[in-house]
Design an enzyme around this catalytic site. Structure first.
Site, PDB file in Angstrom:
ATOM      1  CD  GLU A 139      -4.957  -5.829 -36.929  1.00 56.92           C
ATOM      2  OE1 GLU A 139      -4.650  -6.271 -37.846  1.00 56.92           O
ATOM      3  OE2 GLU A 139      -5.862  -6.039 -36.004  1.00 56.92           O
TER       4      GLU A 139
ATOM      5  CE1 TYR B 252     -12.796  -4.617 -36.586  1.00 52.17           C
ATOM      6  CE2 TYR B 252     -10.599  -5.645 -36.142  1.00 52.17           C
ATOM      7  CZ  TYR B 252     -11.563  -4.423 -36.239  1.00 52.17           C
ATOM      8  OH  TYR B 252     -10.961  -3.352 -36.338  1.00 52.17           O
TER       9      TYR B 252
ATOM     10  CD  GLU C 299      -7.999  -1.923 -35.315  1.00 55.10           C
ATOM     11  OE1 GLU C 299      -8.379  -2.630 -35.908  1.00 55.10           O
ATOM     12  OE2 GLU C 299      -6.644  -1.205 -35.410  1.00 55.10           O
TER      13      GLU C 299
ATOM     14  CG  ASP D  18      -8.748  -1.757 -44.100  1.00 54.44           C
ATOM     15  OD1 ASP D  18      -9.098  -1.669 -45.233  1.00 54.44           O
ATOM     16  OD2 ASP D  18      -9.736  -1.707 -43.067  1.00 54.44           O
TER      17      ASP D  18
HETATM   18  C1  GCB Z   1      -7.742  -4.225 -38.218  1.00 53.84           C
HETATM   19  C2  GCB Z   1      -6.678  -3.043 -38.728  1.00 53.84           C
HETATM   20  C3  GCB Z   1      -7.495  -1.864 -39.162  1.00 53.84           C
HETATM   21  C4  GCB Z   1      -8.533  -2.201 -40.193  1.00 53.84           C
HETATM   22  C5  GCB Z   1      -9.465  -3.063 -39.347  1.00 53.84           C
HETATM   23  C6  GCB Z   1     -10.528  -3.757 -40.354  1.00 53.84           C
HETATM   24  O1  GCB Z   1      -7.468  -4.991 -37.770  1.00 53.84           O
HETATM   25  O2  GCB Z   1      -6.168  -2.622 -37.656  1.00 53.84           O
HETATM   26  O3  GCB Z   1      -6.444  -1.137 -39.794  1.00 53.84           O
HETATM   27  O4  GCB Z   1      -9.018  -1.201 -40.864  1.00 53.84           O
HETATM   28  O5  GCB Z   1      -8.928  -4.188 -38.648  1.00 53.84           O
HETATM   29  O6  GCB Z   1     -11.683  -3.013 -40.376  1.00 53.84           O
HETATM   30  O7  GCB Z   1     -10.537  -4.677 -40.940  1.00 53.84           O
END
Ligand code: GCB
Length: 680
Positions: A473, A526, A562, A224
């Site tokens: 990941e 997330y 994260e 990403d």
């Molecule tokens: C993740 C990734 C990261 C992305 C992030 C997102 O898990 O490690 O590279 O930018 O999510 O914001 O989707």
């Protein structure tokens, strides 16, 4: 004879490039998800030697080749034309194509207003000329060093192929003394190829697609962030004596009585006999006063003892954070009537202890709790190009917000930023470029090991580096992952230089086949964003359960690497609604609630928000001008949530290490709080 060898090397390079499997186009190995390979047969990389950061000294000169170079973009449909037609043999202007000015360092993608340039897939060519003085010819070597080129680079000097390097974000260099014309003009040509496939680190795929203008190649990838390319970091020429220090490895320790210890190893390249060579080592404190010294007949290793050492501490953990000594190595040679100074190299060094067990992570025997960010090297126009003002601004923001750590997600960051981290006391989780790896295969393993070897070799002497992250990941839940990651972890541990192994994982504790090999478990999740968007009332229980799950299954310290929410600066909504600044505030706040509970359980060792700043991604319907999960905007201004995070990080620093709070933390409430964090 030498010419023939070089010619054969070039033919081999062309052959390899020509027959490199570009996915979807030429033969691809049959990679299937369920295949398990015998990774025992994969050769481990030859250890890198050299690559000391170019530093001037009494015996070394450094010259920058940064500036505006000439640039030519190949036609995407024929990326190897320049090799076939030997564009490196003459000035690029002889190709008849239009050359444009291109800044180095920098990504080329956002410099022009041309969409083709931004989205280019394949090769580009850079060229510049330079002079070196005649005085460099005698009793010296001349080295050419690239801080990084993404992804593959071929380098010619005056038409001779002098370097071939793959994997972006890492330095490479060569002794060019044989090819350089002293006192005359030299022509330096670089071909850079940004194509990623199933064997590159990171992986990607190149496909042919039919457009309104015919068939063209596109690059796809699952990670990403935008696949910026070009000569990303500085290019240097430097000189050494013929006998010189080629490489240095440092290990530090502090004993209970406050005695510091520096164990060093040197690789000294000698010419002819080593008779009469000796090594003088001096350790200078930050005022330049000598605090330890040694004369050593062994020129390849030794130990310095430092009474009453000033330890290297992370920011806000001690009033004197980021304390650096300078260790000076002098190689001299005794002749019957005199002593000749051959080489001097000075290396900044922070002296500290690092240790960990199944629950704790200690620096100088004090537990560390990490409060920080996942970051990116990314900015407007420059892309991933080295930018010193940006680095300085980022460190000022890290300090303003009270952070003490970041992860170099998802690749090695510039050497200049690593030096800043040492100086400012910012802890680094140092990640290699294995992001989202999948379709495990032996060639990928070989490249992945090489990426780790080069990273560790480059960064092993930095006090700020406290862990190696071997992947972000990875598809660690897939069949085949256990064998692959077992091999990667074994190899990394064999060269880990006293640091623990970690990774940023998004699988779950039951399915992950990588975590068993790590010393610290890092997870990305997330909640209330990708999972249950809008439901900030579904964060606390799920996050707590997941963190406990990781610890229970693996009995290791756990860090959240994260979490976060995309947020459009200036978009407001009360009550909070996704993408608004208020939503980012609520989402982070809910996470803090869980972190505080977990922190009491001791094994929870840190929180990293995704991301430090907004950054560019590939075009996608889930991204508005890029990833907007930044606490800061792409131009490094705070979103509303930055103030909340600042309050949290400083409060933690105060609670855990009793540091004084900044005067402007809570201007209005401050008098009643009297700087006592327990009242916050
Ligand atoms: C993740 C990734 C990261 C992305 C992030 C997102 O898990 O490690 O590279 O930018 O999510 O914001 O989707």
């Amino acid at each position: 004879m030498f010419r023939t060898k070089k010619y054969l090397a070039l033919v081999l390079v062309i052959f390899i490039l020509y027959f490199q499997p570009v996915p979807g186009q030429i033969d691809e190995p049959d990679l299937n998800d369920s295949q398990i390979y015998d990774y025992g047969k994969v050769k481990t990389p030859t250890p890198t030697v050299g690559l000391l950061y170019p530093r001037e000294s009494e015996t070394r000169e450094v010259r920058s080749l940064d500036g505006i170079w000439r640039f030519l973009k190949s036609n995407a449909s024929d990326p190897l034309r320049g090799l076939r037609e030997k564009w490196f043999d003459k000035s690029l202007s002889k190709t008849g194509f239009n050359l444009i000015p291109m800044p180095v360092p920098g990504s080329y993608n956002d410099i022009t207003v041309d969409k083709e340039m931004r989205d280019h897939v394949g090769t580009v060519w850079y060229e510049r000329t330079f002079f070196v003085p005649n005085s460099w010819q005698k009793d010296r070597r001349t080295w050419l060093r690239f801080g990084s080129v993404h992804y593959q680079a071929l380098v010619w000097l005056n038409g001779h192929l002098v370097m071939d390097h793959s994997i972006g974000h890492l330095p490479f260099e060569e002794d060019i003394s044989k090819y350089v014309k002293f006192g005359l003009e030299n022509r330096l040509t670089v071909m850079c190829d940004n194509r990623l496939d199933n064997q590159t680190v990171p992986q990607g795929q190149v496909h042919n697609v039919t457009t309104d203008d015919g068939v063209t190649q596109i690059q796809s990838y699952t990670f990403d962030f935008f696949n910026y390319a070009g000569i990303h970091r500085s290019v240097h020429l430097y000189t050494t004596s013929l006998t010189h220090i080629r490489d240095i490895e440092i290990k530090t320790q502090i004993s209970v009585d406050g005695m510091g210890r520096i164990d060093y190893r040197l690789w000294v390249e000698t010419v002819n006999a080593t008779d009469g060579l000796s090594l003088k080592v001096r350790l200078l404190d930050s005022d330049g006063e000598m605090v330890a010294h040694q004369k050593n007949r062994e020129i390849d290793h030794g130990t310095l003892l430092v009474p009453n050492v000033k330890p290297w501490w992370p920011y806000l953990m001690n009033p004197q954070s980021g304390y650096l000594y300078t260790v000076e190595f002098h190689i001299t040679q005794y002749k019957p009537d005199k002593e000749i100074l051959l080489d001097v190299y000075r290396l900044p060094v922070g002296i500290r202890n690092l240790s960990w067990d199944n629950t704790t992570f200690l620096i100088n025997d004090s537990p560390i709790y990490l409060r920080g960010f996942g970051k990116h090297e990314d900015s407007d126009i420059r892309g991933k190009g080295l930018d010193n003002p940006l680095i300085a601004r980022d460190f000022n923001l890290l300090k303003w917000i009270g952070a003490n750590a970041y992860r170099t997600s998802h690749y090695p960051y510039s050497e200049e930023s690593m030096q800043f981290a040492d100086e400012q006391g910012i802890l680094i989780i140092d990640e290699c470029s294995a992001v989202n790896i999948d379709l495990f295969n032996p060639q990928l393993l070989a490249n992945h090991m090489s990426a780790i070897e080069q990273l560790i070799h480059r960064d092993r002497n930095h006090a700020s580096v406290i862990a190696w992250s071997i992947a972000n990941e990875p598809r660690s839940y897939k069949k085949g992952a256990e064998a692959y990651f077992g091999a990667i972890a074994n190899y990394t541990r064999s060269i880990s230089q006293g640091r623990p192994l970690t990774a940023a994982i998004n699988s779950n504790p039951q399915l992950c086949q990588l975590s068993q090999f790590l010393d610290i478990i890092g997870f990305n999740r997330y909640n209330a964003w990708y999972q249950n968007p809008g439901r900030t009332d579904m964060i606390v229980k799920q996050l707590e359960e997941e963190a406990m799950g990781w610890h229970q299954r693996f009995q290791k310290p756990v860090i959240m690497f994260e979490y976060g929410a995309d947020t459009m600066e200036g978009m407001h909504s009360l009550p909070a609604f996704i993408w608004s600044e208020e939503y980012q505030v609520v989402l982070l706040n809910k996470h803090f609630e869980v972190f505080d509970k977990l922190h009491d359980l001791k094994w929870f060792r840190g929180e990293f928000v995704w991301n430090f700043a907004d950054f560019k991604t590939d075009q996608s319907i889930t991204r508005v001008g890029g990833n907007k999960k930044g606490i800061f905007t792409r131009d490094r201004q705070p979103k509303t949530v930055a103030h909340l995070l600042r309050l949290r990080y400083w409060t933690l620093a105060r609670k855990l290490n009793n540091c004084p709070l900044p005067n402007d933390l809570l201007t209005y409430f401050k008098p009643s709080l009297g700087h006592d964090a327990s009242e916050l």
